[in-house]
Design a protein around this motif. Sequence first.
Motif, PDB file in Angstrom:
ATOM      1  N   ALA A 136      72.287 102.753  42.556  1.00  0.00           N
ATOM      2  CA  ALA A 136      70.543 103.392  43.108  1.00  0.00           C
ATOM      3  C   ALA A 136      70.231 102.668  43.276  1.00  0.00           C
ATOM      4  O   ALA A 136      70.009 101.340  43.001  1.00  0.00           O
ATOM      5  CB  ALA A 136      70.358 104.436  42.566  1.00  0.00           C
ATOM      6  N   ASP A 137      69.078 102.272  44.380  1.00  0.00           N
ATOM      7  CA  ASP A 137      68.105 101.710  44.407  1.00  0.00           C
ATOM      8  C   ASP A 137      66.996 101.410  43.194  1.00  0.00           C
ATOM      9  O   ASP A 137      66.295 100.014  42.886  1.00  0.00           O
ATOM     10  CB  ASP A 137      66.576 102.325  45.163  1.00  0.00           C
ATOM     11  N   ASP A 138      66.963 102.583  42.113  1.00  0.00           N
ATOM     12  CA  ASP A 138      66.731 102.288  41.062  1.00  0.00           C
ATOM     13  C   ASP A 138      66.940 101.873  39.695  1.00  0.00           C
ATOM     14  O   ASP A 138      67.087 101.845  38.667  1.00  0.00           O
ATOM     15  CB  ASP A 138      65.606 103.974  40.529  1.00  0.00           C
ATOM     16  N   GLY A 139      68.305 101.445  39.957  1.00  0.00           N
ATOM     17  CA  GLY A 139      69.351 101.122  39.118  1.00  0.00           C
ATOM     18  C   GLY A 139      70.241 102.643  38.240  1.00  0.00           C
ATOM     19  O   GLY A 139      70.888 102.342  37.514  1.00  0.00           O
ATOM     20  N   ALA A 140      69.710 103.269  38.675  1.00  0.00           N
ATOM     21  CA  ALA A 140      71.020 104.223  37.432  1.00  0.00           C
ATOM     22  C   ALA A 140      72.005 104.145  38.499  1.00  0.00           C
ATOM     23  O   ALA A 140      72.541 103.741  39.397  1.00  0.00           O
ATOM     24  CB  ALA A 140      70.527 105.661  38.185  1.00  0.00           C
ATOM     25  N   SER A 142      76.352 105.821  39.011  1.00  0.00           N
ATOM     26  CA  SER A 142      77.060 107.333  39.125  1.00  0.00           C
ATOM     27  C   SER A 142      78.418 107.382  39.094  1.00  0.00           C
ATOM     28  O   SER A 142      78.653 106.231  38.063  1.00  0.00           O
ATOM     29  CB  SER A 142      75.849 107.227  40.570  1.00  0.00           C
ATOM     30  N   GLY A 143      78.965 108.002  39.192  1.00  0.00           N
ATOM     31  CA  GLY A 143      81.002 108.126  39.116  1.00  0.00           C
ATOM     32  C   GLY A 143      81.269 107.381  37.836  1.00  0.00           C
ATOM     33  O   GLY A 143      80.987 107.766  37.169  1.00  0.00           O
ATOM     34  N   PHE A 144      82.370 107.094  37.929  1.00  0.00           N
ATOM     35  CA  PHE A 144      83.471 105.933  36.919  1.00  0.00           C
ATOM     36  C   PHE A 144      82.028 105.416  36.283  1.00  0.00           C
ATOM     37  O   PHE A 144      82.077 104.976  35.127  1.00  0.00           O
ATOM     38  CB  PHE A 144      83.968 105.456  37.011  1.00  0.00           C
ATOM     39  N   ALA A 145      80.820 104.312  36.944  1.00  0.00           N
ATOM     40  CA  ALA A 145      80.470 103.645  35.844  1.00  0.00           C
ATOM     41  C   ALA A 145      79.085 104.494  34.959  1.00  0.00           C
ATOM     42  O   ALA A 145      79.148 104.100  33.610  1.00  0.00           O
ATOM     43  CB  ALA A 145      79.455 102.790  37.026  1.00  0.00           C
ATOM     44  N   HIS A 146      79.050 105.627  35.305  1.00  0.00           N
ATOM     45  CA  HIS A 146      77.764 106.766  34.756  1.00  0.00           C
ATOM     46  C   HIS A 146      78.693 106.789  33.346  1.00  0.00           C
ATOM     47  O   HIS A 146      78.532 106.424  32.516  1.00  0.00           O
ATOM     48  CB  HIS A 146      77.183 107.489  35.311  1.00  0.00           C
ATOM     49  N   ARG A 147      79.865 107.403  33.849  1.00  0.00           N
ATOM     50  CA  ARG A 147      80.575 107.617  32.828  1.00  0.00           C
ATOM     51  C   ARG A 147      81.271 107.028  31.542  1.00  0.00           C
ATOM     52  O   ARG A 147      80.920 107.408  30.906  1.00  0.00           O
ATOM     53  CB  ARG A 147      81.855 109.244  33.580  1.00  0.00           C
ATOM     54  N   ALA A 148      81.640 105.479  31.481  1.00  0.00           N
ATOM     55  CA  ALA A 148      80.979 104.474  31.259  1.00  0.00           C
ATOM     56  C   ALA A 148      80.492 104.827  29.861  1.00  0.00           C
ATOM     57  O   ALA A 148      80.283 103.758  29.425  1.00  0.00           O
ATOM     58  CB  ALA A 148      81.801 102.994  31.720  1.00  0.00           C
ATOM     59  N   ALA A 238      82.700  95.472  46.072  1.00  0.00           N
ATOM     60  CA  ALA A 238      81.743  94.560  45.490  1.00  0.00           C
ATOM     61  C   ALA A 238      81.266  94.834  43.901  1.00  0.00           C
ATOM     62  O   ALA A 238      80.830  95.904  43.041  1.00  0.00           O
ATOM     63  CB  ALA A 238      79.691  95.029  46.196  1.00  0.00           C
ATOM     64  N   PHE A 239      80.309  93.984  43.531  1.00  0.00           N
ATOM     65  CA  PHE A 239      80.490  93.564  42.000  1.00  0.00           C
ATOM     66  C   PHE A 239      78.931  93.962  41.506  1.00  0.00           C
ATOM     67  O   PHE A 239      78.123  93.963  42.644  1.00  0.00           O
ATOM     68  CB  PHE A 239      80.319  92.520  41.058  1.00  0.00           C
ATOM     69  N   ARG A 240      78.428  95.334  40.463  1.00  0.00           N
ATOM     70  CA  ARG A 240      77.395  95.653  40.658  1.00  0.00           C
ATOM     71  C   ARG A 240      76.873  95.906  39.229  1.00  0.00           C
ATOM     72  O   ARG A 240      77.558  95.607  38.196  1.00  0.00           O
ATOM     73  CB  ARG A 240      77.443  97.233  41.343  1.00  0.00           C
ATOM     74  N   PHE A 241      75.602  95.696  38.931  1.00  0.00           N
ATOM     75  CA  PHE A 241      74.987  96.012  37.748  1.00  0.00           C
ATOM     76  C   PHE A 241      73.820  97.304  37.638  1.00  0.00           C
ATOM     77  O   PHE A 241      73.611  97.183  38.797  1.00  0.00           O
ATOM     78  CB  PHE A 241      73.544  94.696  37.810  1.00  0.00           C
ATOM     79  N   GLY A 242      73.546  98.238  36.749  1.00  0.00           N
ATOM     80  CA  GLY A 242      73.226  98.729  36.422  1.00  0.00           C
ATOM     81  C   GLY A 242      72.759  99.678  35.350  1.00  0.00           C
ATOM     82  O   GLY A 242      73.502  98.546  34.359  1.00  0.00           O
ATOM     83  N   THR A 243      72.108  99.706  35.026  1.00  0.00           N
ATOM     84  CA  THR A 243      71.879 101.109  34.020  1.00  0.00           C
ATOM     85  C   THR A 243      71.048 102.390  33.638  1.00  0.00           C
ATOM     86  O   THR A 243      71.419 103.134  34.475  1.00  0.00           O
ATOM     87  CB  THR A 243      70.073  99.452  33.134  1.00  0.00           C
ATOM     88  N   ASP A 244      71.805 102.923  31.759  1.00  0.00           N
ATOM     89  CA  ASP A 244      71.516 104.036  32.571  1.00  0.00           C
ATOM     90  C   ASP A 244      70.915 104.305  30.617  1.00  0.00           C
ATOM     91  O   ASP A 244      71.562 104.269  29.934  1.00  0.00           O
ATOM     92  CB  ASP A 244      72.989 104.691  31.852  1.00  0.00           C
TER      93      ASP A 244
END
Length: 293
Positions: A136-140, A142-148, A238-244
Amino acid sequence: MDDHKPRSVGSDVGPGGPAPITEADLHAYADHQLSAVRTALVEQYLATRPQEQERVRDWQQQNRLLHRLLDPVVDEPLPLGLPLRPAANAFPWRALAAGVLVAIVSGGSAWSLRGHLDAEATRLALAGPSNAVSLADDGALSGFAHRAAIAHVVYSPDVRRPVEVGADQEQALVTWLTKRMGSDVRPPTLTNLGYELIGGRLLPGDKGPVAQFMYGTAGGQRLTLYVTREVPGDANTAFRFGTDGPVNVFYWVENQFGYAISAGADRAELMRVSQEVYAQLKPRQRSRWQAGS
């Protein structure tokens, strides 16, 4: 033996005195659920038992991490299009299930997300829509990345049982996960980066099992690799980076598998680890990293 059944952990109280301190008392103490009298008895009990004190502190730390990760979700405003009245043909059990899920996520105790977290409570916490892996635009996330990220927060602080099968039984771990996942699943070797394999576990996903491998550094930092087959067929690779919350995640999709590396480390460190993991998973496609950088 039922591991969830409250058991006595010892007491110096004689016959006729207060009830012995149990495992349930320790959990309730960590969650601030005891009366003032019972709290005083538990504190007296813990004062002479440093190992039990350490266990309680670990649980309290898990509570704090879970609140940091999940409280923002609880505080989110309701969508404008959300119907305020249930449909006439709604099934009563769905409302009950929703209530149980809210209680698990927003409750102050996180009771069900500790200890043997591969039970139903973990399935509800980790399972969710798996049709989105984009950032997401704010770095949030979702999906399996959020569950991880959630799985990392739940298990990485655990001192007593961070994994189901330890690194000393790596071959047994690989055989077990491969059988349950239906495909060859094995932990990459990250020793050259300073991360030693601690072990792994099987987690319940939305539609099937997922694997989590855990690594640790000499300084005590922990990193997890989450592997799932629950990715949509048209997922962006694509390879992606996010934060939670306190967790940073680097993730990607390859050959219908989703991979997510989670840790408290910064983006540069996760990139370094992700490069090595990807190189071991797909040694002939190293050039993809240079093309995407």
